[in-house]
Design an enzyme around this catalytic site. Structure first.
Site, PDB file in Angstrom:
ATOM      1  N   GLU A 161       0.827  -1.214   0.000  1.00  0.00           N
ATOM      2  CA  GLU A 161       0.000   0.000   0.000  1.00  0.00           C
ATOM      3  C   GLU A 161       0.858   1.259   0.000  1.00  0.00           C
ATOM      4  O   GLU A 161       0.749   2.127   0.872  1.00  0.00           O
ATOM      5  CB  GLU A 161      -0.949  -0.004   1.203  1.00  0.00           C
ATOM      6  CG  GLU A 161      -1.989  -1.112   1.160  1.00  0.00           C
ATOM      7  CD  GLU A 161      -2.988  -1.049   2.299  1.00  0.00           C
ATOM      8  OE1 GLU A 161      -4.072  -1.618   2.162  1.00  0.00           O
ATOM      9  OE2 GLU A 161      -2.663  -0.411   3.332  1.00  0.00           O
ATOM     10  N   GLU A 320      -6.196  -7.846  -0.429  1.00  0.00           N
ATOM     11  CA  GLU A 320      -6.752  -7.711   0.916  1.00  0.00           C
ATOM     12  C   GLU A 320      -8.228  -7.353   0.833  1.00  0.00           C
ATOM     13  O   GLU A 320      -8.634  -6.531   0.010  1.00  0.00           O
ATOM     14  CB  GLU A 320      -6.058  -6.588   1.714  1.00  0.00           C
ATOM     15  CG  GLU A 320      -4.639  -6.845   2.134  1.00  0.00           C
ATOM     16  CD  GLU A 320      -4.091  -5.688   2.972  1.00  0.00           C
ATOM     17  OE1 GLU A 320      -4.911  -4.966   3.587  1.00  0.00           O
ATOM     18  OE2 GLU A 320      -2.865  -5.510   3.001  1.00  0.00           O
ATOM     19  N   ALA A 369      -5.295  -5.029  16.161  1.00  0.00           N
ATOM     20  CA  ALA A 369      -5.777  -6.178  16.933  1.00  0.00           C
ATOM     21  C   ALA A 369      -7.273  -6.400  16.742  1.00  0.00           C
ATOM     22  O   ALA A 369      -7.751  -7.539  16.819  1.00  0.00           O
ATOM     23  CB  ALA A 369      -5.452  -5.994  18.415  1.00  0.00           C
ATOM     24  N   PHE A 370      -8.035  -5.354  16.497  1.00  0.00           N
ATOM     25  CA  PHE A 370      -9.482  -5.510  16.360  1.00  0.00           C
ATOM     26  C   PHE A 370      -9.921  -5.506  14.887  1.00  0.00           C
ATOM     27  O   PHE A 370     -11.107  -5.351  14.594  1.00  0.00           O
ATOM     28  CB  PHE A 370     -10.205  -4.431  17.163  1.00  0.00           C
ATOM     29  CG  PHE A 370     -10.041  -4.618  18.642  1.00  0.00           C
ATOM     30  CD1 PHE A 370     -10.745  -5.598  19.317  1.00  0.00           C
ATOM     31  CD2 PHE A 370      -9.130  -3.843  19.353  1.00  0.00           C
ATOM     32  CE1 PHE A 370     -10.570  -5.783  20.682  1.00  0.00           C
ATOM     33  CE2 PHE A 370      -8.948  -4.023  20.714  1.00  0.00           C
ATOM     34  CZ  PHE A 370      -9.665  -5.005  21.387  1.00  0.00           C
TER      35      PHE A 370
END
Length: 695
Positions: A161, A320, A369-370
């Site tokens: 990216e 992605e 992490a989320f």
């Protein structure tokens, strides 16, 4: 436009090397090695056949300037390969190690106000830094030497990216590089002054050394828009040059494996000139994250259509997307039942031959992490992982049926996209600060779907001569060359649809003289058969009407070009009408016009319209002459229909756009029926339902 590199697609570790690629970013260095075998067992269960590896692993590979550690990478590549999982190996330069920043703080980017962008995130480096480049190229060469003959490494993933955190840089390195860029582009300081209109506000330069970058000039200052546009072009070129240098360093050692880097194409972002970058990759890759709400599927299809245009109708790689929620939006909504599989199939329908997620295993710590993953925090005994496994079965079925390598079938209409036009709409010097080229493209694209038809989104710089109609929504910047191409297209029998904010300035941000739109030294105006003198801009002003109606029932809420004359053979399709139009003294002024030009015609939509009014225009006014769509292939507007065709046959995809069940009457061999039921003569698709038939 550069000469395009030959198309090369990465092999899988199957007997034939073919198949729909399925997997995601894999970060084993975030986990103890005892987790690796469990990961590979679960990957095999899910049908994963490829992973992107080592994207953020520079520090683990080179823990100190004179220390290298490839042993862990050797082990995981070997484990993956023996399990039949191919590796898309990264150059690992997306995030540099902290020791490099401590030793060389001069590689850090600088913001417009002079603040340094410190380390701790990704891409905290200047693409124009010779110091950083040398470290990055050393890493690239080490990786290439190590894995050039490794049979499990089937592709190279350069950076990640590009431009996510360093799309612009105002450092001294950038100043020197921008000066060289201007010299190569313009040749003389006098040409720079002419291009930028530098006589205004005493901005003329006498040598290239006097050129500065458009740094912060005060809270209310207005930057020279021509210089700002050129600087944005330079920033895209600077990152592209850095990418090419990395790619070439690896290719010199390992020339037989294809190269890519992941673009970021969605209608909420336009970081780099990907039409230009597309020539520099062997296969186009893209990262796409869904827009929550009712536009979810439509926006995905719109963005993917442009990615397919960048790919030149070759297959492209979804590098992605997310299994469910991300963690970086203002509101991080999860995907409902079926949306993850539906989205993945929609990407394939729009031309992707690879479906990958960020990431394989959800991080336990760190900034993402989320962010959802294929294996969530709750583990494999979860709805998400079961859907991941279901998707693997479906993609295997698509591979076996011959979908891979087929090409999207063109729509009759091309909606034209330009990175320069989107960048230009961000200028603070325009009649309105509410313009968005990309969002207007999205509205036109969705309006086509609302009529039960479809359009393609195509780069302005591409060859769109094979389409019957081209539409230019807010293509603010239009060069003389592109204006001439449009005129030739209409002369040869095509139809050109130009909207209110198209062709206002040329590629140097100079307004055309003689009236609006002035592109091509008046050629666009002559083609359209209209001449405007002013722009009537609406907004929340006390006591003033904030909308104007048209005679066909449409409503304009932002911008009306005040057309004061039309050619004798120009047809006025709709005009401004009513009390609010009278208050603004535009009652009866032409709003939508049609003008014959050569064997074709040119339409002018002189005001902003919402999606419903655009759909009305498509159904009625535009359909009267030279249809944008083939009426024999129209469908229920609640259905998105796209097709791919090739040696494997013709594959017709039908997606339910609605919340309620929708019946689709189609024939052919059913390849996939997801969230749907057989009924006599067709299928009933539930919410998020899909049916794919082959003929």
């Amino acid at each position: 436009m550069n000469i395009r590199r030959p198309f090369r697609w990465p092999n899988l570790l199957t007997e034939t090397g073919r198949g729909i690629a399925y997997g995601g970013d894999y970060n084993p260095d975030q986990w103890p090695e005892e987790v690796w075998d469990e990961d590979i067992r679960l990957m095999t269960k899910a049908g994963v056949n490829t992973v992107a590896l080592a994207i953020f692993s520079w520090d683990r590979i080179q823990p100190a300037e004179d220390t290298w550690d490839f042993d862990w990478l050797d082990r995981i590549i070997g484990k993956l390969g023996k399990a039949g999982i191919a590796v898309d190996l990264a150059s690992a330069t997306a995030a540099a190690p902290l020791w490099l920043y401590r030793a060389h703080p001069e590689v850090l980017p600088v913001e417009a106000n002079g603040n340094v962008v410190h380390a701790g995130s990704r891409q905290s480096w200047r693409p124009t830094s010779p110091v950083f480049r040398e470290y990055a190229l050393t890493l690239c060469r080490k990786l290439a030497e190590r894995y050039k003959d490794n049979p499990y490494v089937t592709a190279w993933h350069m950076g990640n990216e590009y431009g996510w955190n360093n799309a612009v840089d105002y450092s001294d390195d950038a100043v020197r590089a921008f000066q060289r860029w201007c010299e190569e582009r313009y040749g003389t300081p006098e040409a720079v002054n002419e291009a930028w209109g530098a006589a205004f506000w005493s901005q003329e330069v006498r040598s290239f050394d006097e050129i500065d970058v458009p740094r912060h000039m005060g809270a209310d200052s207005m930057v020279n828009p021509a210089k700002q546009l050129d600087y944005t072009r330079f920033c895209s070129d600077a990152l592209k040059e850095f990418y090419r240098t990395e790619r070439d360093a690896i290719e010199e050692i390992c020339p037989d494996k294809p190269f890519t880097t992941n673009f970021m194409v969605s209608t909420d972002q336009c970081t780099l000139d990907y039409a230009d970058w597309s020539a520099e990759v062997d296969f186009v890759s893209n990262d796409h994250y869904f827009v929550p709400g009712e536009s979810h599927l439509d926006e995905l299809a719109c963005s993917d259509s442009l990615v397919s245009g960048f790919a030149g109708h070759n297959p492209w790689y979804l590098m992605e997307h997310s299994t469910s929620a991300v963690q970086w939006k203002p509101v991080n909504t999860r995907k409902r039942n079926g949306e993850m599989v539906r989205d993945a199939l929609a990407h394939v329908a729009m031309g992707a031959d690879a479906v990958n997620f960020f990431q394989w295993r959800q991080s336990r710590s760190g900034a993402e992490a989320f962010h959802s993953a294929m294996v969530p925090h709750a583990g494999p005994d979860t709805t998400v992982f079961r859907e991941v496994c279901d998707l693997g079965v479906i993609l295997k079925r698509l591979s076996d049926s011959g979908v891979q390598g087929t090409c999207p079938v063109d729509a009759p209409t091309a909606i034209l996209f330009s990175a320069g036009a989107e960048w230009a709409t961000r200028s603070r010097t325009l009649p309105s600060g509410q313009l968005s080229h990309w969002h207007d493209i999205r509205d036109w694209y969705r309006a086509f779907l609302d009529t039960g038809s479809r359009a393609d989104v195509v780069p302005l710089s591409a060859d769109w001569s094979g389409y019957g109609t081209v539409i230019l929504p807010t293509v603010l910047v239009l060069s003389d060359e592109d204006t001439a191409r449009l005129a030739a297209f209409a002369e040869d029998g095509g139809r050109v649809v130009v909207d209110y904010a198209t062709g206002i300035v040329d590629d140097n941000f100079r307004t055309g003289l003689g009236g609006y739109p002035g592109a091509g030294d008046g050629l666009l105006r002559r083609m359209l058969g209209v001449r405007g003198e002013e722009f009537n801009i609406l907004g929340p002003i006390d006591g003033e009407p904030d909308a104007v109606r048209l005679s066909n029932g449409a409503v304009s809420r932002l911008w009306q070009t005040v057309v004061t004359s039309v050619a004798a053979d120009t047809e006025i399709v709709a005009s401004y009408h009513g009390a609010d139009a009278s208050e603004w003294q535009i009652d009866g002024v032409p709003a939508v016009t049609r003008h014959p030009y050569g064997k074709g015609e040119a339409w002018y939509v002189g005001c902003d319209l919402d999606r419903a009014d655009i759909a009305h225009l498509l159904r009625f006014e535009l359909a009267r002459s030279h249809a944008c769509t083939d009426p024999t292939h129209r469908h229920d507007p609640r259905i998105l229909h796209v097709a791919r065709v090739g040696e494997g046959g013709r594959f017709d995809w039908y997606f339910n756009r609605a919340k309620e069940p929708v019946e689709v009457r189609v024939g052919g061999e059913v390849v996939v029926l997801f969230r749907g039921d057989d009924v006599p003569g067709g299928y009933v698709l539930q919410r998020n339902g899909v049916v794919l038939v082959r003929s």
